[in-house]
Design a protein around this motif. Structure first.
Motif, PDB file in Angstrom:
ATOM      1  N   TYR A   1       0.906  -1.180   0.029  1.00 52.90           N
ATOM      2  CA  TYR A   1      -0.056  -0.121   0.009  1.00 52.90           C
ATOM      3  C   TYR A   1       0.923   1.331   0.115  1.00 52.90           C
ATOM      4  O   TYR A   1       0.634   2.266  -0.774  1.00 52.90           O
ATOM      5  CB  TYR A   1      -0.963   0.000   1.092  1.00 52.90           C
ATOM      6  CG  TYR A   1      -1.940   1.227   1.348  1.00 52.90           C
ATOM      7  CD1 TYR A   1      -2.554   1.622   0.297  1.00 52.90           C
ATOM      8  CD2 TYR A   1      -2.026   1.981   2.546  1.00 52.90           C
ATOM      9  CE1 TYR A   1      -3.354   2.673   0.338  1.00 52.90           C
ATOM     10  CE2 TYR A   1      -3.086   3.073   2.467  1.00 52.90           C
ATOM     11  CZ  TYR A   1      -3.419   3.329   1.382  1.00 52.90           C
ATOM     12  OH  TYR A   1      -4.396   4.577   1.493  1.00 52.90           O
ATOM     13  N   LEU A   2       1.993   1.184   0.757  1.00 51.77           N
ATOM     14  CA  LEU A   2       2.669   2.210   0.765  1.00 51.77           C
ATOM     15  C   LEU A   2       3.589   2.742  -0.517  1.00 51.77           C
ATOM     16  O   LEU A   2       3.653   3.740  -0.908  1.00 51.77           O
ATOM     17  CB  LEU A   2       3.798   2.213   2.162  1.00 51.77           C
ATOM     18  CG  LEU A   2       3.141   2.387   3.495  1.00 51.77           C
ATOM     19  CD1 LEU A   2       4.250   2.157   4.513  1.00 51.77           C
ATOM     20  CD2 LEU A   2       2.687   3.762   3.478  1.00 51.77           C
ATOM     21  N   LEU A   3       3.992   1.449  -1.198  1.00 52.03           N
ATOM     22  CA  LEU A   3       4.925   1.354  -2.440  1.00 52.03           C
ATOM     23  C   LEU A   3       3.721   2.017  -3.414  1.00 52.03           C
ATOM     24  O   LEU A   3       4.124   2.788  -4.217  1.00 52.03           O
ATOM     25  CB  LEU A   3       5.056   0.061  -2.567  1.00 52.03           C
ATOM     26  CG  LEU A   3       6.390  -0.382  -2.292  1.00 52.03           C
ATOM     27  CD1 LEU A   3       6.745  -1.883  -2.649  1.00 52.03           C
ATOM     28  CD2 LEU A   3       7.484   0.509  -2.441  1.00 52.03           C
ATOM     29  N   THR A   4       2.509   1.723  -3.304  1.00 50.18           N
ATOM     30  CA  THR A   4       1.464   2.140  -4.282  1.00 50.18           C
ATOM     31  C   THR A   4       1.054   3.440  -4.160  1.00 50.18           C
ATOM     32  O   THR A   4       1.279   4.190  -5.209  1.00 50.18           O
ATOM     33  CB  THR A   4       0.219   1.371  -4.123  1.00 50.18           C
ATOM     34  OG1 THR A   4       0.295   0.151  -4.471  1.00 50.18           O
ATOM     35  CG2 THR A   4      -0.982   2.095  -5.227  1.00 50.18           C
ATOM     36  N   LEU A   5       1.273   4.218  -3.017  1.00 53.17           N
ATOM     37  CA  LEU A   5       1.024   5.545  -2.718  1.00 53.17           C
ATOM     38  C   LEU A   5       2.039   6.329  -3.242  1.00 53.17           C
ATOM     39  O   LEU A   5       2.085   7.390  -3.797  1.00 53.17           O
ATOM     40  CB  LEU A   5       0.873   5.839  -1.295  1.00 53.17           C
ATOM     41  CG  LEU A   5      -0.609   5.346  -0.471  1.00 53.17           C
ATOM     42  CD1 LEU A   5      -0.411   5.625   0.836  1.00 53.17           C
ATOM     43  CD2 LEU A   5      -1.575   6.068  -1.209  1.00 53.17           C
ATOM     44  N   VAL A   6       3.431   5.920  -2.827  1.00 52.43           N
ATOM     45  CA  VAL A   6       4.447   6.459  -3.302  1.00 52.43           C
ATOM     46  C   VAL A   6       4.855   6.453  -4.693  1.00 52.43           C
ATOM     47  O   VAL A   6       5.151   7.521  -5.332  1.00 52.43           O
ATOM     48  CB  VAL A   6       5.768   5.944  -2.297  1.00 52.43           C
ATOM     49  CG1 VAL A   6       7.169   6.880  -2.917  1.00 52.43           C
ATOM     50  CG2 VAL A   6       5.768   6.136  -1.147  1.00 52.43           C
ATOM     51  N   GLY A   7       4.646   5.313  -5.244  1.00 55.70           N
ATOM     52  CA  GLY A   7       4.973   5.293  -6.577  1.00 55.70           C
ATOM     53  C   GLY A   7       3.908   5.835  -7.567  1.00 55.70           C
ATOM     54  O   GLY A   7       4.631   6.453  -8.460  1.00 55.70           O
ATOM     55  N   ASN A   8       2.736   5.595  -7.265  1.00 51.45           N
ATOM     56  CA  ASN A   8       1.758   6.319  -8.424  1.00 51.45           C
ATOM     57  C   ASN A   8       1.516   7.725  -8.075  1.00 51.45           C
ATOM     58  O   ASN A   8       1.644   8.670  -9.153  1.00 51.45           O
ATOM     59  CB  ASN A   8       0.512   5.422  -7.916  1.00 51.45           C
ATOM     60  CG  ASN A   8       0.424   4.061  -8.519  1.00 51.45           C
ATOM     61  OD1 ASN A   8       0.016   4.078  -9.899  1.00 51.45           O
ATOM     62  ND2 ASN A   8       0.662   3.198  -7.606  1.00 51.45           N
ATOM     63  N   PHE A   9       1.840   8.383  -6.886  1.00 54.69           N
ATOM     64  CA  PHE A   9       1.696   9.558  -6.586  1.00 54.69           C
ATOM     65  C   PHE A   9       2.912  10.431  -7.091  1.00 54.69           C
ATOM     66  O   PHE A   9       2.787  11.561  -7.687  1.00 54.69           O
ATOM     67  CB  PHE A   9       1.663   9.955  -5.107  1.00 54.69           C
ATOM     68  CG  PHE A   9       1.212  11.348  -4.648  1.00 54.69           C
ATOM     69  CD1 PHE A   9      -0.055  11.890  -4.896  1.00 54.69           C
ATOM     70  CD2 PHE A   9       2.224  12.133  -4.184  1.00 54.69           C
ATOM     71  CE1 PHE A   9      -0.141  13.095  -4.772  1.00 54.69           C
ATOM     72  CE2 PHE A   9       2.185  13.625  -3.934  1.00 54.69           C
ATOM     73  CZ  PHE A   9       0.721  14.006  -4.163  1.00 54.69           C
ATOM     74  N   THR A  10       4.023   9.941  -7.028  1.00 54.10           N
ATOM     75  CA  THR A  10       5.076  10.316  -7.721  1.00 54.10           C
ATOM     76  C   THR A  10       5.317  10.617  -9.186  1.00 54.10           C
ATOM     77  O   THR A  10       5.627  11.739  -9.640  1.00 54.10           O
ATOM     78  CB  THR A  10       6.591   9.541  -7.298  1.00 54.10           C
ATOM     79  OG1 THR A  10       6.748   9.409  -5.888  1.00 54.10           O
ATOM     80  CG2 THR A  10       7.766  10.198  -7.927  1.00 54.10           C
ATOM     81  N   ILE A  11       4.811   9.583  -9.805  1.00 52.91           N
ATOM     82  CA  ILE A  11       4.682   9.707 -11.437  1.00 52.91           C
ATOM     83  C   ILE A  11       3.528  10.480 -11.798  1.00 52.91           C
ATOM     84  O   ILE A  11       3.800  11.339 -12.687  1.00 52.91           O
ATOM     85  CB  ILE A  11       4.404   8.256 -11.918  1.00 52.91           C
ATOM     86  CG1 ILE A  11       5.370   7.434 -11.572  1.00 52.91           C
ATOM     87  CG2 ILE A  11       4.302   8.186 -13.600  1.00 52.91           C
ATOM     88  CD1 ILE A  11       6.813   7.704 -11.922  1.00 52.91           C
ATOM     89  N   ILE A  12       2.582  10.693 -11.037  1.00 50.32           N
ATOM     90  CA  ILE A  12       1.387  11.736 -11.283  1.00 50.32           C
ATOM     91  C   ILE A  12       2.038  13.237 -11.036  1.00 50.32           C
ATOM     92  O   ILE A  12       1.897  13.945 -11.993  1.00 50.32           O
ATOM     93  CB  ILE A  12       0.159  11.491 -10.351  1.00 50.32           C
ATOM     94  CG1 ILE A  12      -0.514  10.329 -10.494  1.00 50.32           C
ATOM     95  CG2 ILE A  12      -0.731  12.787 -10.465  1.00 50.32           C
ATOM     96  CD1 ILE A  12      -1.822  10.063  -9.592  1.00 50.32           C
ATOM     97  N   ILE A  13       2.749  13.373 -10.041  1.00 48.06           N
ATOM     98  CA  ILE A  13       3.395  14.782  -9.829  1.00 48.06           C
ATOM     99  C   ILE A  13       4.492  15.070 -10.938  1.00 48.06           C
ATOM    100  O   ILE A  13       4.207  16.335 -11.588  1.00 48.06           O
ATOM    101  CB  ILE A  13       3.951  14.909  -8.459  1.00 48.06           C
ATOM    102  CG1 ILE A  13       3.072  14.493  -7.338  1.00 48.06           C
ATOM    103  CG2 ILE A  13       4.829  16.021  -8.296  1.00 48.06           C
ATOM    104  CD1 ILE A  13       2.030  15.821  -7.247  1.00 48.06           C
ATOM    105  N   VAL A  14       4.975  14.180 -11.296  1.00 49.05           N
ATOM    106  CA  VAL A  14       6.006  14.056 -12.217  1.00 49.05           C
ATOM    107  C   VAL A  14       5.371  14.481 -13.689  1.00 49.05           C
ATOM    108  O   VAL A  14       5.990  15.407 -14.325  1.00 49.05           O
ATOM    109  CB  VAL A  14       7.149  13.249 -12.291  1.00 49.05           C
ATOM    110  CG1 VAL A  14       8.135  13.268 -13.562  1.00 49.05           C
ATOM    111  CG2 VAL A  14       7.849  12.919 -11.126  1.00 49.05           C
ATOM    112  N   SER A  15       4.475  13.795 -14.014  1.00 48.70           N
ATOM    113  CA  SER A  15       3.827  13.946 -15.279  1.00 48.70           C
ATOM    114  C   SER A  15       3.195  15.539 -15.438  1.00 48.70           C
ATOM    115  O   SER A  15       3.075  15.808 -16.511  1.00 48.70           O
ATOM    116  CB  SER A  15       2.827  12.847 -15.541  1.00 48.70           C
ATOM    117  OG  SER A  15       3.356  11.649 -15.448  1.00 48.70           O
ATOM    118  N   HIS A  16       2.623  15.943 -14.102  1.00 51.23           N
ATOM    119  CA  HIS A  16       2.177  17.014 -14.517  1.00 51.23           C
ATOM    120  C   HIS A  16       3.211  18.310 -14.404  1.00 51.23           C
ATOM    121  O   HIS A  16       2.914  19.391 -15.073  1.00 51.23           O
ATOM    122  CB  HIS A  16       1.326  17.314 -13.179  1.00 51.23           C
ATOM    123  CG  HIS A  16       0.772  18.475 -12.820  1.00 51.23           C
ATOM    124  ND1 HIS A  16      -0.259  19.051 -13.401  1.00 51.23           N
ATOM    125  CD2 HIS A  16       0.930  19.676 -11.933  1.00 51.23           C
ATOM    126  CE1 HIS A  16      -0.880  20.369 -13.394  1.00 51.23           C
ATOM    127  NE2 HIS A  16       0.185  20.798 -12.392  1.00 51.23           N
TER     128      HIS A  16
END
Length: 313
Positions: free
Chosen positions: A35-50
């Motif tokens: 769950y923590l990996l999902t939060l960190v990984g997905n949120f990071t890519i969303i921020i970077v893409s933005h």
């Protein structure tokens, strides 16, 4: 009628992995870790893409939608699962179970359609490279993403409503760790033929047609790749096919659960398969899509060095 509504008053007992109580502590750590990996990984890519203008492309627009889906999907299920794994009372209210069912069905169904949309994007990128920018314009991308979300919501409203209307006659011990349609159907004390027919039709629409479309798309992509003479261009085209890995993992596990007769696998097998596609798959998506992607790696380096933030100022 009173017995039929009893579950709505007392909620459900989620038996989960209580038959394997020695594994509950391990599974708690397992769920928390992913769950923590999902939060960190997905949120990071969303921020970077933005933040990175170079990632403002149709592919990353759809990836952002996918990662947002995964974040919401896992957040809908993981906290309740961890509470039940560690707490003495493995219960969930009727409202909580209904909300979990509606939301998880909507998000899961949306992802089924979105993966097919992403395959279409890859087909145009590889097979129609000169027309890619014109075809995959912003308006079309937004429309395709909207179709994915709306179709997922519509499926959830129909499917979950049919399931929750079943009479349970006071049965409230759900042999699962989440509120899922197959587990709820087993609690029903009435004929579930109509519900099983709805489940079959929905499974065909969301679990068979999209992967069939994806495989056809990748058949054309493979033909196009084989015609490319430049080794560098061929490698770049092949790198876009990481999408296929996600498709196999995502659809494979869900098809195993929803399109096989319930007596063809044990309840424990079903629980562990559900645990995989609800907790592990959302973690794998950002890794599979970005591990070999130079653009994302460069964007991450910029983010860590503070350059991306300065670009947005």
């Amino acid at each position: 009628m009173e017995r039929a509504n009893e579950s709505s008053l007392m909620g459900f007992v989620l038996l989960g992995f209580s038959d394997h109580s020695h594994l509950e502590a391990v599974l708690f750590v397992f769920v928390l870790f992913f769950y923590l990996l999902t939060l960190v990984g997905n949120f990071t890519i969303i921020i970077v893409s933005h933040l990175d203008p170079s990632l403002h492309t149709p592919m990353y627009f759809f990836l952002t939608n996918l990662f947002l889906l995964d974040l919401c999907f896992t957040t809908t299920l993981a906290p309740q699962t961890m509470v039940n794994l560690r707490g003495p009372e493995k219960t969930i209210t009727y409202g909580g179970c209904a909300a979990q069912l509606y939301i998880s069905l909507a998000l899961g169904s949306t992802e089924c359609i979105l993966l097919a949309v992403m395959a279409l994007d890859r087909y145009v990128a590889v097979c129609k490279p000169l027309h890619y920018v014109v075809i995959t314009n912003t308006r079309l991308c937004q429309q395709l993403a909207s179709i994915s979300w709306i179709s997922g919501l519509a499926n959830s409203l129909i499917h979950a409503t049919f399931t929750l209307q079943l009479s349970l006659c006071g049965n409230h011990r759900l042999d699962h760790f989440i509120c899922e349609v197959p587990a709820l159907l087993k609690l029903a004390c009435v004929d579930t033929t109509v519900n099983e027919l709805v489940l079959f039709v929905v499974s065909v629409l969301f679990l068979l047609l999209p992967p069939a479309f994806i495989l056809i798309s990748y058949g054309f992509i493979t033909q196009a790749v084989l015609r490319i003479k430049s080794e560098e261009a061929r490698h770049k085209a092949c790198s876009t096919c990481s999408h296929l890995t996600v498709v196999v993992i995502f659809y494979g596990t869900i098809i195993y659960m929803y399109l096989q007769p319930s007596n063809s696998y044990t309840q424990d097998q079903g629980k562990f398969i559900s645990l995989f596609y609800t907790m592990v798959t959302p973690t794998l998506n950002p890794i599979i899509y970005t591990l070999r992607n130079k653009d994302v790696k460069e964007a991450l380096k910029k983010l860590l060095s503070g350059k991306l933030c300065s670009l947005q100022m």
